[in-house]
Write an enzyme that holds these catalytic residues in place. Structure first.
Site, short mmCIF file in Angstrom:
data_model
loop_
_atom_site.label_atom_id
_atom_site.label_comp_id
_atom_site.label_asym_id
_atom_site.label_seq_id
_atom_site.Cartn_x
_atom_site.Cartn_y
_atom_site.Cartn_z
N ARG A 168 26.17 47.69 38.94
CA ARG A 168 26.59 46.29 39.09
C ARG A 168 26.97 45.98 40.52
O ARG A 168 26.87 44.83 40.95
CB ARG A 168 27.80 46.01 38.21
N ARG B 255 32.34 38.64 34.98
CA ARG B 255 33.58 37.91 35.23
C ARG B 255 33.33 36.73 36.18
O ARG B 255 33.86 35.64 36.01
CB ARG B 255 34.61 38.88 35.83
N LYS C 268 28.92 41.96 47.51
CA LYS C 268 28.75 41.40 46.16
C LYS C 268 29.65 40.19 45.96
O LYS C 268 29.20 39.13 45.53
CB LYS C 268 29.10 42.49 45.13
N ASN C 269 30.93 40.38 46.26
CA ASN C 269 31.90 39.34 45.90
C ASN C 269 31.87 38.13 46.84
O ASN C 269 32.55 37.14 46.58
CB ASN C 269 33.31 39.94 45.81
N ARG D 270 42.99 39.87 32.59
CA ARG D 270 42.11 38.91 33.26
C ARG D 270 42.06 37.55 32.57
O ARG D 270 41.01 37.09 32.10
CB ARG D 270 40.72 39.52 33.47
N CYS E 81 34.32 43.79 34.10
CA CYS E 81 35.00 45.08 33.98
C CYS E 81 36.34 44.93 33.27
O CYS E 81 37.09 43.99 33.53
CB CYS E 81 35.22 45.69 35.36
N ASP F 118 40.26 47.42 44.61
CA ASP F 118 38.92 47.94 44.32
C ASP F 118 38.68 49.31 44.95
O ASP F 118 37.67 49.96 44.65
CB ASP F 118 37.84 46.96 44.78
N1 EPU Z 1 45.12 36.16 37.12
C1 EPU Z 1 45.84 35.40 36.24
N2 EPU Z 1 45.30 34.24 35.78
C2 EPU Z 1 44.08 33.80 36.17
C3 EPU Z 1 43.35 34.57 37.09
C4 EPU Z 1 43.89 35.75 37.55
O1 EPU Z 1 46.95 35.79 35.86
O2 EPU Z 1 43.67 32.72 35.72
C5 EPU Z 1 45.68 37.42 37.60
C6 EPU Z 1 44.80 38.62 37.22
O3 EPU Z 1 45.05 39.05 35.90
C7 EPU Z 1 45.22 39.62 38.26
C8 EPU Z 1 45.52 38.77 39.49
O4 EPU Z 1 45.66 37.42 39.01
O5 EPU Z 1 46.39 40.28 37.85
C9 EPU Z 1 44.49 38.78 40.57
O6 EPU Z 1 43.21 38.63 40.00
P1 EPU Z 1 42.06 37.78 40.73
O7 EPU Z 1 41.91 36.48 40.00
O8 EPU Z 1 42.29 37.73 42.19
O9 EPU Z 1 40.81 38.69 40.42
P2 EPU Z 1 39.36 38.15 40.24
O10 EPU Z 1 39.17 36.95 41.07
O11 EPU Z 1 39.02 38.11 38.79
C10 EPU Z 1 38.28 39.42 42.26
C11 EPU Z 1 37.16 40.39 42.41
C12 EPU Z 1 37.59 41.74 41.85
C13 EPU Z 1 38.83 42.20 42.60
C14 EPU Z 1 39.93 41.14 42.50
C15 EPU Z 1 41.16 41.47 43.32
C16 EPU Z 1 35.23 38.98 42.20
C17 EPU Z 1 34.04 38.59 41.40
N3 EPU Z 1 36.00 39.91 41.68
O12 EPU Z 1 38.53 39.35 40.85
O13 EPU Z 1 36.52 42.64 42.10
O14 EPU Z 1 39.30 43.41 42.05
O15 EPU Z 1 39.42 39.87 42.96
O16 EPU Z 1 40.83 41.65 44.65
O17 EPU Z 1 35.43 38.49 43.29
C18 EPU Z 1 35.09 44.44 41.66
O18 EPU Z 1 34.36 44.00 42.56
O19 EPU Z 1 34.93 45.57 41.12
C19 EPU Z 1 36.20 43.61 41.19
C20 EPU Z 1 36.84 43.83 40.04
#
Ligand code: EPU
Length: 433
Positions: free
Chosen positions: A410, A100, A30-31, A129, A124, A317
């Site tokens: 999802r 997201r 997915k990601n 976030r 989620c 995850d």
């Molecule tokens: N963060 C910030 N500021 C930002 C962005 C992120 O502080 O502008 C923080 C977040 O709050 C968090 C940390 O950075 O504490 C890491 O978050 P990240 O940005 O890496 O998460 P994401 O990119 O929103 C992706 C996956 C998630 C997975 C995380 C961590 C996608 C679409 N989503 O999320 O997947 O948990 O990386 O590996 O790629 C899932 O598939 O169920 C899922 C939630």
């Protein structure tokens, strides 16, 4: 536009018996697919993706892209899209609230058209976030930002410019979004403290194959020499890499309930932290280049300390599915969730099922085991905890009903069909009202 029926899973548990047998075939990630779909905005020609999972997040992303004029065709597991004029630069509000990953569209859209408007993305609820990393990155690349009527409006009428960007925290979508923006910018961008996840590397590799100039993928420093214009090379297909989180979820299920389970079409190299943790608990596995067999002879698992971490550490995850396994391990386990600040709330529900867990604070919990689990009514709070509830229900005694399965749909393709094929007693039922 994609609409969701109201359904539940009804599960009859095995009361701890390990009787699942057969093959669980892992689908595309997915990601990874979500980001490559978004990258279609960087191209003047259509692109083709194969091995795309038929899951709801992908359908929402396709709806978002169609709304921008990308003309996507999703047939079986293949998506063809792009090569059309981008007809608008404002992301659909309702769809963005559902996903997201809608935020990753901002990078290619701003890079390609010089403007983008979008609401705060949904998805989620597993933590705050924020999106500061994205906004600061775009600003460093010369974009002007203003917030008005619940939307961010970004503009760079003369195009984005290369910049040196340091991520205060490693961010998967942050790295991917700014990487895509940088590909079309003028000048060189350096992304420091970049995410190392296989999905980031896979996206970057696809863009390199299409002519982008990117160095350092899979390392904390990625350098992009911007092309100053769109990608145009024809006939580049993307094969979606195997979903390491789906594979890891089935591996944990296999450990708990499998007699002889083969997890096939996976990439064990991407799961080293998970397989090493399971080995430490006492699980025996046969790991091949694209499959993992769990042949459960060992009756007792050892308690462990589990700390989630950015790749190559243990994935956040898989933290919730892993907690279910820890309820069945001997001794006291400790979970330290380091990535998100609201990803342990499902533990209350496991306690109602008979687990003995204690939340120490928003990031840390203790689990005492083993404790038999019983059937319950379970409300999925998010995608991964929802899958953890399915696993818990499958090993509990009696019947469980898992609600809010739209979260699970999802990210897991035909989960009940795959589980039924290995002998699990799980049914999808419609619910009224
Ligand atoms: N963060 C910030 N500021 C930002 C962005 C992120 O502080 O502008 C923080 C977040 O709050 C968090 C940390 O950075 O504490 C890491 O978050 P990240 O940005 O890496 O998460 P994401 O990119 O929103 C992706 C996956 C998630 C997975 C995380 C961590 C996608 C679409 N989503 O999320 O997947 O948990 O990386 O590996 O790629 C899932 O598939 O169920 C899922 C939630």
């Amino acid at each position: 536009m994609f609409k969701k029926p109201n359904e539940n899973f009804v599960i009859e548990g095995s009361a701890g018996a390990r009787n699942l047998t057969g093959e669980l075939k892992v689908g595309g990630a997915k990601n990874a697919a979500l980001k490559v779909l978004a990258s279609s905005l960087l191209f003047t020609d259509p692109i083709k993706l194969t091995n795309v999972p038929r899951i709801d997040d992908i359908k929402i992303m396709i709806d978002l892209l169609n709304d921008l004029g990308q003309n996507a065709d999703f047939n079986d597991k293949t998506v063809r899209l792009g090569g059309k004029k981008i007809t608008k630069t404002s992301l659909n509000e309702d769809l963005s609230h559902k996903l997201r990953a809608s935020i990753v569209l901002t990078g290619p859209l701003l890079g390609r058209t010089g403007g983008v408007s979008f609401p705060h993305p949904g998805g989620c609820v597993i933590g705050q976030r924020p999106i500061d990393i994205f906004l600061n990155g775009f600003q460093a690349m010369g974009a002007k930002i203003h917030y008005d009527q619940n939307k961010y409006h970004l503009s760079a009428p003369n195009g984005l410019k290369g910049a040196r960007i340091f991520f205060p925290q490693q961010s998967v979508t942050g790295t991917e979004t700014l990487l895509m923006a940088a590909v079309l910018a003028s000048g060189t961008t350096v992304l420091d403290n970049a995410a190392l996840e296989p999905e980031v590397v896979s996206l970057g590799q696809f863009l390199i194959n299409a002519g982008a100039k990117i160095h350092g993928l899979g390392t904390p420093t990625i350098t992009v020499s911007g092309l100053g214009g769109p990608l145009a090379k024809k006939d580049h297909d993307y094969q979606t890499i195997p979903d390491r989180i789906e594979a890891g979820s089935y591996l944990i299920l296999g450990a708990l309930a499998g007699k002889d389970i083969l997890i096939s079409h996976c990439e064990p190299r991407h799961l080293t932290a998970v397989t090493e943790t399971l080995k430490q608990m006492g699980l025996k596995m046969n790991i091949d280049h694209s499959s993992i067999r769990v042949n459960n002879e060992q009756p007792e698992f050892r308690a462990i300390n589990l700390k989630t971490h950015e790749y190559p550490g243990f994935p956040t995850d898989l933290q919730a599915p892993m907690a279910v396994l820890l309820t069945q391990a001997y001794g006291q386990s400790f979970i330290f969730e380091t990535i998100f600040e609201n990803r342990l709330s499902y533990l209350d529900t496991l306690n109602r099922q008979g687990a003995d867990t204690m939340l120490l604070d928003a990031h840390r919990a203790l689990i005492n085991g083993p404790r038999p689990l019983k059937g319950e009514s379970l409300d999925s709070p998010d995608l991964r905890a929802g899958l953890a509830y399915i696993i818990a229900a499958l090993v509990a005694s009696g019947r469980s009903i898992v609600h809010n399965i739209h979260y699970i749909d999802r990210g897991y393709e035909k989960v009940e069909k795959k589980l039924q094929a290995v002998g699990a007693n799980i049914k999808r039922v419609s619910c009224q009202g």
